[in-house]
Design a protein around this motif. Structure first.
Motif, PDB file in Angstrom:
ATOM      1  N   PRO A 180       0.808  -1.223   0.000  1.00  0.00           N
ATOM      2  CA  PRO A 180       0.000   0.000   0.000  1.00  0.00           C
ATOM      3  C   PRO A 180       0.841   1.273   0.000  1.00  0.00           C
ATOM      4  O   PRO A 180       0.446   2.295  -0.560  1.00  0.00           O
ATOM      5  N   SER A 181       2.018   1.202   0.622  1.00  0.00           N
ATOM      6  CA  SER A 181       2.891   2.389   0.706  1.00  0.00           C
ATOM      7  C   SER A 181       3.505   2.753  -0.644  1.00  0.00           C
ATOM      8  O   SER A 181       3.967   3.883  -0.836  1.00  0.00           O
ATOM      9  N   ALA A 182       3.532   1.815  -1.602  1.00  0.00           N
ATOM     10  CA  ALA A 182       4.227   2.047  -2.875  1.00  0.00           C
ATOM     11  C   ALA A 182       3.664   3.240  -3.632  1.00  0.00           C
ATOM     12  O   ALA A 182       4.402   4.034  -4.211  1.00  0.00           O
ATOM     13  N   ARG A 183       2.346   3.376  -3.628  1.00  0.00           N
ATOM     14  CA  ARG A 183       1.752   4.475  -4.384  1.00  0.00           C
ATOM     15  C   ARG A 183       1.956   5.830  -3.706  1.00  0.00           C
ATOM     16  O   ARG A 183       1.814   6.867  -4.340  1.00  0.00           O
ATOM     17  N   TRP A 184       2.283   5.805  -2.396  1.00  0.00           N
ATOM     18  CA  TRP A 184       2.422   7.057  -1.657  1.00  0.00           C
ATOM     19  C   TRP A 184       3.857   7.565  -1.619  1.00  0.00           C
ATOM     20  O   TRP A 184       4.106   8.678  -1.155  1.00  0.00           O
ATOM     21  N   LEU A 185       4.802   6.749  -2.072  1.00  0.00           N
ATOM     22  CA  LEU A 185       6.173   7.256  -2.207  1.00  0.00           C
ATOM     23  C   LEU A 185       6.166   8.381  -3.236  1.00  0.00           C
ATOM     24  O   LEU A 185       5.391   8.352  -4.193  1.00  0.00           O
ATOM     25  N   GLU A 186       7.001   9.375  -3.036  1.00  0.00           N
ATOM     26  CA  GLU A 186       7.094  10.478  -4.001  1.00  0.00           C
ATOM     27  C   GLU A 186       8.463  10.447  -4.660  1.00  0.00           C
ATOM     28  O   GLU A 186       9.465  10.687  -4.010  1.00  0.00           O
ATOM     29  N   PRO A 187       8.558  10.095  -5.953  1.00  0.00           N
ATOM     30  CA  PRO A 187       7.454   9.725  -6.845  1.00  0.00           C
ATOM     31  C   PRO A 187       6.943   8.306  -6.560  1.00  0.00           C
ATOM     32  O   PRO A 187       7.614   7.520  -5.907  1.00  0.00           O
ATOM     33  N   GLY A 188       5.741   7.983  -7.079  1.00  0.00           N
ATOM     34  CA  GLY A 188       5.134   6.668  -6.867  1.00  0.00           C
ATOM     35  C   GLY A 188       6.054   5.547  -7.328  1.00  0.00           C
ATOM     36  O   GLY A 188       6.723   5.646  -8.360  1.00  0.00           O
ATOM     37  N   LEU A 189       6.094   4.468  -6.558  1.00  0.00           N
ATOM     38  CA  LEU A 189       7.038   3.379  -6.808  1.00  0.00           C
ATOM     39  C   LEU A 189       6.502   2.385  -7.838  1.00  0.00           C
ATOM     40  O   LEU A 189       5.429   1.798  -7.672  1.00  0.00           O
ATOM     41  N   PRO A 224      -2.848 -23.959 -11.923  1.00  0.00           N
ATOM     42  CA  PRO A 224      -1.841 -23.235 -12.711  1.00  0.00           C
ATOM     43  C   PRO A 224      -1.123 -22.202 -11.838  1.00  0.00           C
ATOM     44  O   PRO A 224      -1.714 -21.658 -10.906  1.00  0.00           O
ATOM     45  N   PRO A 225       0.150 -21.946 -12.123  1.00  0.00           N
ATOM     46  CA  PRO A 225       0.882 -20.952 -11.331  1.00  0.00           C
ATOM     47  C   PRO A 225       0.314 -19.548 -11.526  1.00  0.00           C
ATOM     48  O   PRO A 225      -0.218 -19.222 -12.594  1.00  0.00           O
ATOM     49  N   PHE A 226       0.412 -18.742 -10.498  1.00  0.00           N
ATOM     50  CA  PHE A 226       0.001 -17.341 -10.588  1.00  0.00           C
ATOM     51  C   PHE A 226       1.169 -16.518 -11.119  1.00  0.00           C
ATOM     52  O   PHE A 226       2.337 -16.859 -10.899  1.00  0.00           O
ATOM     53  N   THR A 227       0.850 -15.445 -11.813  1.00  0.00           N
ATOM     54  CA  THR A 227       1.890 -14.598 -12.399  1.00  0.00           C
ATOM     55  C   THR A 227       1.773 -13.174 -11.898  1.00  0.00           C
ATOM     56  O   THR A 227       0.703 -12.746 -11.430  1.00  0.00           O
ATOM     57  N   GLY A 228       2.867 -12.438 -12.013  1.00  0.00           N
ATOM     58  CA  GLY A 228       2.900 -11.058 -11.547  1.00  0.00           C
ATOM     59  C   GLY A 228       2.431 -10.083 -12.614  1.00  0.00           C
ATOM     60  O   GLY A 228       2.395 -10.390 -13.796  1.00  0.00           O
ATOM     61  N   THR A 229       2.078  -8.894 -12.169  1.00  0.00           N
ATOM     62  CA  THR A 229       1.688  -7.814 -13.064  1.00  0.00           C
ATOM     63  C   THR A 229       2.537  -6.595 -12.734  1.00  0.00           C
ATOM     64  O   THR A 229       2.639  -6.202 -11.564  1.00  0.00           O
ATOM     65  N   LEU A 230       3.164  -6.013 -13.742  1.00  0.00           N
ATOM     66  CA  LEU A 230       3.952  -4.800 -13.503  1.00  0.00           C
ATOM     67  C   LEU A 230       3.007  -3.633 -13.236  1.00  0.00           C
ATOM     68  O   LEU A 230       2.060  -3.401 -13.986  1.00  0.00           O
ATOM     69  N   VAL A 231       3.278  -2.914 -12.161  1.00  0.00           N
ATOM     70  CA  VAL A 231       2.535  -1.700 -11.835  1.00  0.00           C
ATOM     71  C   VAL A 231       3.499  -0.542 -12.046  1.00  0.00           C
ATOM     72  O   VAL A 231       4.431  -0.341 -11.258  1.00  0.00           O
ATOM     73  N   LEU A 232       3.302   0.193 -13.121  1.00  0.00           N
ATOM     74  CA  LEU A 232       4.257   1.227 -13.519  1.00  0.00           C
ATOM     75  C   LEU A 232       3.816   2.593 -13.000  1.00  0.00           C
ATOM     76  O   LEU A 232       2.734   3.076 -13.326  1.00  0.00           O
ATOM     77  N   ARG A 233       4.695   3.175 -12.172  1.00  0.00           N
ATOM     78  CA  ARG A 233       4.431   4.511 -11.630  1.00  0.00           C
ATOM     79  C   ARG A 233       5.581   5.432 -12.039  1.00  0.00           C
ATOM     80  O   ARG A 233       6.238   5.194 -13.034  1.00  0.00           O
ATOM     81  N   GLU A 234       5.813   6.474 -11.253  1.00  0.00           N
ATOM     82  CA  GLU A 234       6.728   7.529 -11.707  1.00  0.00           C
ATOM     83  C   GLU A 234       8.181   7.336 -11.312  1.00  0.00           C
ATOM     84  O   GLU A 234       9.028   8.180 -11.605  1.00  0.00           O
ATOM     85  N   SER A 235       8.525   6.220 -10.623  1.00  0.00           N
ATOM     86  CA  SER A 235       9.885   6.073 -10.116  1.00  0.00           C
ATOM     87  C   SER A 235      10.876   5.563 -11.166  1.00  0.00           C
ATOM     88  O   SER A 235      12.044   5.364 -10.857  1.00  0.00           O
ATOM     89  N   VAL A 236      10.404   5.343 -12.402  1.00  0.00           N
ATOM     90  CA  VAL A 236      11.290   4.881 -13.468  1.00  0.00           C
ATOM     91  C   VAL A 236      11.246   5.884 -14.621  1.00  0.00           C
ATOM     92  O   VAL A 236      10.168   6.271 -15.091  1.00  0.00           O
ATOM     93  N   ALA A 237      12.451   6.295 -15.063  1.00  0.00           N
ATOM     94  CA  ALA A 237      12.575   7.172 -16.228  1.00  0.00           C
ATOM     95  C   ALA A 237      13.497   6.502 -17.232  1.00  0.00           C
ATOM     96  O   ALA A 237      14.146   5.495 -16.933  1.00  0.00           O
TER      97      ALA A 237
END
Length: 337
Positions: free
Chosen positions: A277-286, A317-330
Motif C-alpha cells: 500500500p505504501s508504494a503508491r504514496w512514495l514520491e514519486p510513486g514506486l 496453474p501458477p500465478f503470475t505477476g503484473t507490472l505496476v508502472l508509476r513515476e519512479s522509473v525514467a
C-alpha cells in the motif's frame, strides 16, 4: 431454544438445506443462502458448532499456518482467508509457524488434532520431500501455498517469482538502463533465489555482464534496504536503476538515494516488488510488481473445500505477476546517447 427445524420452517426450505448452508457443502443457490441467514437472524438462531463437531468428528473449520503475522502481505492474506472460509461456512483457525519447518510441522499437527476439515500451510523453508511426507501423514486435506510441489501440483498454490522479477528487470532494460543494481530478498529462501535468478536472466537476455558489486543481499526490511543502498553509493558502485526485491527495501533505498543528493527517477530509477500500500504514496510513486496473494489464498481454500467434499480436483496453474508502472522509473542514460 430455537432449532435448525425452526429455521427451516421460517425460511421455507428443508432442514437438510439449512445444514448445507451452515456447513458450506453441496450446491445452494445464493438467494436460498440469503433466505436461510435472514431466518436465522430473525429467530436469533446460533448454531451449536461444538455439538456438531463432536457428532461429525470435525470442527467445521479451516486451519491456516502462516510464517509470520507481520507486514501488509500477511495482513492481506489473513483478511482474504477469513472471508473465503466464511463464504464456505467455515471458521478460520490461524497459527504462526515461526518461519521454521519444525514449528510449521508442529502447527499442522496441532490443527489436525483440532480436527480441522482442511489445513492450508504457507511455508518458505520446508523441503519438498518434507512437505510431501506431511501431506501423506495428515489425515485431512493439506494445501501448500507459496511453494511449487513438482509431484503434487494439485496440492500447491504458487507464484512465478523468477518470471515476475525477470519482467521487472527486462522492463528497466527496455527503458535503456544497463547499469542495474539489485538488493535481494533473503537469499536462503526459495523466493530470494528465484527473484535473483530473474534479475540475472534478464541481464543475460540482453547481453549485460553480471557484476557482483551491483548485488547486495537483503532481508526484506526498510532498514536493510537503506543500509545496503547507502553502502553501494559509498563504495562508488555506479547504477542508473535499482531493482529492490520487495517494496520495503525499495522504500529504505529511496531514503539513501535522497540523502546522497540524488533524485528519483532523474538520477536513479527505482523498482520494487509486492505492490505494498505504501508504494503508491512514495514520491514519486514506486513502480513495482503486483503479487495476487488474495487470489492465491482464495484458490487454496477453494481447492481444500473440494477435497473435503470429495470432489475431483485438477492441478492449479501458477500465478503470475503484473507490472505496476508509476513515476519512479525514467528513461536510462543510453537513450540519450
Amino acid at each position: 431454544m430455537v432449532t435448525m427445524l425452526d429455521v427451516s420452517l421460517r425460511a421455507g426450505v428443508s432442514k437438510a438445506t439449512v445444514s448445507r448452508v451452515l456447513n458450506g457443502t453441496g450446491q445452494v443457490k445464493e438467494s436460498t443462502r440469503i433466505q436461510v441467514f435472514k431466518a436465522m437472524e430473525e429467530l436469533d438462531y446460533r448454531p451449536n458448532f461444538l455439538a456438531r463437531s463432536l457428532a461429525n468428528r470435525t470442527s467445521n473449520s479451516i486451519g491456516l499456518v502462516v510464517s509470520s503475522f507481520d507486514g501488509f502481505y500477511f495482513g492481506r492474506l489473513l483478511q482474504q482467508a477469513s472471508r473465503q472460509a466464511e463464504l464456505h461456512g467455515k471458521q478460520l483457525i490461524v497459527t504462526d509457524g515461526h518461519d521454521t519447518p519444525e514449528r510449521e510441522e508442529l502447527a499442522v499437527q496441532m490443527l489436525a488434532d483440532r480436527r480441522c476439515d482442511a489445513i492450508i500451510l504457507y511455508t518458505r523453508f520446508m523441503s519438498e520431500k518434507a512437505i510431501l511426507t506431511l501431506i501423506d501423514a495428515t489425515p485431512m486435506p493439506l494445501i501448500v501455498i507459496n511453494r511449487e510441489l513438482f509431484q503434487a501440483h494439485d496440492k500447491c498454490v504458487f507464484f512465478e517469482q523468477q518470471d515476475a522479477a525477470f519482467q521487472a528487470v527486462d522492463y528497466l532494460i527496455t527503458q535503456h538502463h544497463r547499469d542495474i543494481a539489485c538488493i535481494t530478498a533473503p537469499i536462503h529462501t526459495p523466493t530470494g533465489k528465484a527473484r535473483l535468478m530473474g534479475y540475472r536472466k534478464a541481464l543475460e537476455k540482453h547481453g549485460i555482464r553480471w557484476d557482483p558489486a551491483k548485488v547486495k543481499y537483503g532481508d526484506s526490511t526498510m532498514t536493510r534496504g537503506y543500509e545496503l543502498c547507502q553502502q553501494m553509493l559509498q563504495e562508488g558502485v555506479t547504477f542508473s536503476a535499482l531493482f529492490a526485491c520487495n517494496d520495503d527495501m525499495a522504500l529504505g533505498a529511496s531514503k539513501a538515494i535522497w540523502q546522497a543528493g540524488l533524485r528519483i527517477p532523474q538520477d536513479i530509477s527505482l523498482f520494487g516488488f509486492d505492490d505494498a500500500p505504501s508504494a503508491r504514496w512514495l514520491e514519486p510513486g514506486l513502480s513495482t510488481v503486483y503479487l495476487p496473494i488474495d487470489n492465491m489464498i482464495t484458490t487454496a481454500i477453494d481447492q481444500a473445500i473440494k477435497l473435503v467434499n470429495n470432489e475431483q480436483i485438477a492441478a492449479i496453474p501458477p500465478f503470475t505477476g503484473t507490472l505496476v508502472l508509476r513515476e519512479s522509473v525514467a528513461a536510462g542514460p543510453t537513450s540519450k546517447a
